[in-house]
Motif scaffolding. Structure first.
Motif, PDB file in Angstrom:
ATOM      1  N   ILE A 263      20.445  12.266   2.600  1.00 48.36           N
ATOM      2  CA  ILE A 263      20.379  11.256   1.533  1.00 48.36           C
ATOM      3  C   ILE A 263      20.184   9.891   2.162  1.00 48.36           C
ATOM      4  O   ILE A 263      20.878   9.529   3.121  1.00 48.36           O
ATOM      5  N   SER A 264      19.248   9.120   1.622  1.00 48.41           N
ATOM      6  CA  SER A 264      18.997   7.769   2.118  1.00 48.41           C
ATOM      7  C   SER A 264      19.444   6.747   1.082  1.00 48.41           C
ATOM      8  O   SER A 264      19.147   6.896  -0.109  1.00 48.41           O
ATOM      9  N   VAL A 265      20.156   5.731   1.543  1.00 49.34           N
ATOM     10  CA  VAL A 265      20.530   4.605   0.685  1.00 49.34           C
ATOM     11  C   VAL A 265      19.794   3.383   1.223  1.00 49.34           C
ATOM     12  O   VAL A 265      20.130   2.848   2.281  1.00 49.34           O
ATOM     13  N   HIS A 266      18.769   2.945   0.505  1.00 47.85           N
ATOM     14  CA  HIS A 266      17.937   1.828   0.937  1.00 47.85           C
ATOM     15  C   HIS A 266      18.541   0.503   0.471  1.00 47.85           C
ATOM     16  O   HIS A 266      18.975   0.387  -0.671  1.00 47.85           O
ATOM     17  N   PHE A 267      18.553  -0.485   1.370  1.00 46.26           N
ATOM     18  CA  PHE A 267      19.073  -1.801   0.978  1.00 46.26           C
ATOM     19  C   PHE A 267      18.122  -2.939   1.358  1.00 46.26           C
ATOM     20  O   PHE A 267      18.522  -4.089   1.478  1.00 46.26           O
ATOM     21  N   ARG A 268      16.837  -2.621   1.494  1.00 47.13           N
ATOM     22  CA  ARG A 268      15.847  -3.642   1.840  1.00 47.13           C
ATOM     23  C   ARG A 268      15.761  -4.726   0.770  1.00 47.13           C
ATOM     24  O   ARG A 268      15.439  -5.883   1.053  1.00 47.13           O
ATOM     25  N   GLN A 269      16.035  -4.359  -0.483  1.00 47.73           N
ATOM     26  CA  GLN A 269      15.937  -5.318  -1.586  1.00 47.73           C
ATOM     27  C   GLN A 269      17.312  -5.788  -2.079  1.00 47.73           C
ATOM     28  O   GLN A 269      17.415  -6.427  -3.120  1.00 47.73           O
ATOM     29  N   VAL A 270      18.347  -5.484  -1.313  1.00 50.02           N
ATOM     30  CA  VAL A 270      19.711  -5.897  -1.668  1.00 50.02           C
ATOM     31  C   VAL A 270      19.994  -7.287  -1.097  1.00 50.02           C
ATOM     32  O   VAL A 270      19.598  -7.598   0.026  1.00 50.02           O
ATOM     33  N   ARG A 271      20.681  -8.131  -1.861  1.00 54.95           N
ATOM     34  CA  ARG A 271      21.054  -9.459  -1.372  1.00 54.95           C
ATOM     35  C   ARG A 271      22.065  -9.313  -0.228  1.00 54.95           C
ATOM     36  O   ARG A 271      22.917  -8.445  -0.251  1.00 54.95           O
ATOM     37  N   GLU A 272      21.961 -10.199   0.758  1.00 53.05           N
ATOM     38  CA  GLU A 272      22.841 -10.095   1.925  1.00 53.05           C
ATOM     39  C   GLU A 272      24.313 -10.181   1.551  1.00 53.05           C
ATOM     40  O   GLU A 272      25.159  -9.539   2.177  1.00 53.05           O
ATOM     41  N   GLU A 273      24.623 -10.952   0.516  1.00 50.36           N
ATOM     42  CA  GLU A 273      26.030 -11.076   0.121  1.00 50.36           C
ATOM     43  C   GLU A 273      26.586  -9.769  -0.451  1.00 50.36           C
ATOM     44  O   GLU A 273      27.809  -9.613  -0.587  1.00 50.36           O
ATOM     45  N   ASP A 274      25.697  -8.811  -0.764  1.00 54.36           N
ATOM     46  CA  ASP A 274      26.143  -7.516  -1.304  1.00 54.36           C
ATOM     47  C   ASP A 274      26.164  -6.418  -0.238  1.00 54.36           C
ATOM     48  O   ASP A 274      26.536  -5.275  -0.534  1.00 54.36           O
ATOM     49  N   TYR A 275      25.759  -6.741   0.992  1.00 52.75           N
ATOM     50  CA  TYR A 275      25.711  -5.729   2.039  1.00 52.75           C
ATOM     51  C   TYR A 275      27.067  -5.056   2.257  1.00 52.75           C
ATOM     52  O   TYR A 275      27.184  -3.835   2.331  1.00 52.75           O
ATOM     53  N   GLU A 276      28.100  -5.876   2.382  1.00 55.82           N
ATOM     54  CA  GLU A 276      29.422  -5.331   2.724  1.00 55.82           C
ATOM     55  C   GLU A 276      29.947  -4.409   1.647  1.00 55.82           C
ATOM     56  O   GLU A 276      30.475  -3.323   1.938  1.00 55.82           O
ATOM     57  N   ILE A 277      29.785  -4.803   0.391  1.00 58.77           N
ATOM     58  CA  ILE A 277      30.303  -3.964  -0.697  1.00 58.77           C
ATOM     59  C   ILE A 277      29.509  -2.668  -0.806  1.00 58.77           C
ATOM     60  O   ILE A 277      30.074  -1.605  -1.099  1.00 58.77           O
ATOM     61  N   LEU A 278      28.198  -2.734  -0.526  1.00 58.57           N
ATOM     62  CA  LEU A 278      27.380  -1.520  -0.553  1.00 58.57           C
ATOM     63  C   LEU A 278      27.841  -0.547   0.530  1.00 58.57           C
ATOM     64  O   LEU A 278      28.009   0.651   0.280  1.00 58.57           O
ATOM     65  N   GLU A 279      28.056  -1.059   1.721  1.00 52.30           N
ATOM     66  CA  GLU A 279      28.503  -0.203   2.818  1.00 52.30           C
ATOM     67  C   GLU A 279      29.852   0.449   2.495  1.00 52.30           C
ATOM     68  O   GLU A 279      30.062   1.646   2.752  1.00 52.30           O
ATOM     69  N   LYS A 280      30.761  -0.318   1.907  1.00 53.50           N
ATOM     70  CA  LYS A 280      32.072   0.229   1.547  1.00 53.50           C
ATOM     71  C   LYS A 280      31.944   1.332   0.513  1.00 53.50           C
ATOM     72  O   LYS A 280      32.634   2.360   0.587  1.00 53.50           O
ATOM     73  N   LYS A 281      31.069   1.135  -0.465  1.00 52.93           N
ATOM     74  CA  LYS A 281      30.894   2.147  -1.517  1.00 52.93           C
ATOM     75  C   LYS A 281      30.317   3.441  -0.945  1.00 52.93           C
ATOM     76  O   LYS A 281      30.746   4.540  -1.313  1.00 52.93           O
TER      77      LYS A 281
END
Length: 347
Positions: free
Chosen positions: A204-222
């Motif tokens: 499974i791939s979770v892409h974050f190329r279009q995610v705002r940098e301020e949301d990186y940490e919360i995405l990784e935690k989820k």
């Protein structure tokens, strides 16, 4: 590792003198730069490329050493045959690239080894004369030959619906867990703008190329909050993507050896694999090639990076040029041999 912010994601120079390669390029690549000072990035790349020479600049040397050997071609997809794009569903290869791969496959056994699902990469490539390995080699469509995996054990394979190829899927038992995990991930990350969960069948791939940098940490935690419930899986990192894969002893390097075996080239001393890829997962294949002491591992990058590759290409446009030259070289070699036979001339 964690998600890297753009401000800290700078290329690093790493020593490369401890590598052993099948061919050690002797030529030093030099560049004539006019119209201004050399930038730090350009200077770093020029220093790095001495250790990882251009496969275009070294082409004639490489082909001289390849004379009389059985060449097999292995290609990554994203960043190699097609450019990296914001939306992974739109990572289309050009018609020119498709024609080049088709031409190469006329002369050499050719396989695409991708982190994408096998069906997805086949949909992108649209060629019937190449072999496909998806999910970082965990889903392989290969010729119907009796084979062993690289650990020496026999594995069960199944004929496809046409009955003329076999499917090799060493992570098949993980599919139910992967499906549950994919559903949980979609629920967790759907509220994060720009995040995308891609089903690659056995990973499974979770892409974050279009995610705002301020949301990186919360995405990784989820993502990690889901993964912690599945101890048989692990998290790895690619270019602006997190990948969840089963923790089994299988990667692109194993897939490379498996395909060589199925092609009847696994134990051949005169085989010469050519592997072109841009991602850290391709390093597993590069390591296998170095261990075997055979072939040309080629990294695709426009910036310095730590790699086991012996040669380099800057981007997919240079990959296209290399593939076209490889096909022309083989075609001209065949013509020369035919003429020699006609006129009774030997090499």
């Amino acid at each position: 590792m964690g998600i890297q912010r753009s401000s800290t994601n700078k290329p690093k120079m790493q020593p490369g003198n401890d590598r052993s390669t099948s061919i050690r390029a002797s030529n030093v690549i030099s560049h004539l730069i006019e119209g201004g000072p050399i930038s730090i990035d350009d200077a770093s790349y020029d220093t790095w490329v001495v250790e990882h020479p251009s496969a275009l600049g070294s082409f004639d040397q490489m082909m001289r050493a390849a004379k009389g050997k059985k060449i097999a071609v292995f290609l990554d997809y994203d960043g190699t045959l097609a450019p990296i794009v914001d939306n992974p569903d739109l990572a289309f290869m050009s018609d020119e690239m498709r024609a080049a791969v088709r031409e190469v496959a006329k002369y050499f056994p050719t396989a695409i080894i991708s982190g994408r699902s096998r069906d997805k990469v086949k949909e992108f490539v649209q060629l019937s004369n190449v072999f496909y390995a998806g999910s970082h080699g965990m889903d392989i469509l290969a010729p119907p030959r009796p084979v062993k995996s690289c650990d020496g054990k026999h594995h069960t394979v199944a004929l496809d619906k046409k009955g003329n190829e076999v499917l090799f899927q060493p992570a098949k038992k993980f599919l139910p867990a992967i499906q549950k995990m994919r559903t949980a991930l979609k629920e967790k990350v759907m509220k994060i703008q720009g995040a995308r969960v891609e089903d690659n069948r056995f990973c499974i791939s979770v892409h974050f190329r279009q995610v705002r940098e301020e949301d990186y940490e919360i995405l990784e935690k989820k993502v990690k909050s889901v993964l912690e419930h599945y101890p048989e899986f692990h998290l790895s990192w690619g270019k602006k993507v997190m990948e969840i894969r089963p923790s089994i002893e299988w990667d692109k390097g194993n897939a490379l050896e498996y395909l060589l075996d199925t092609l009847g080239l696994g134990n051949s001393n005169d085989v010469l694999p050519v592997y072109i890829g841009d991602d850290r997962t391709d390093e597993d294949a590069f390591k296998v090639m170095l261990r075997r002491g055979q072939g040309y591992p080629i990294i695709v990058t426009s910036s310095p990076k730590d790699t086991k590759a012996s040669f380099s290409l800057r981007d997919p446009s240079e990959v296209l040029t290399f593939l076209l030259r490889l096909a022309r070289w083989r075609k001209s070699s065949s013509s020369s041999r035919l003429l020699a036979q006609i006129w009774g001339v030997s090499d």
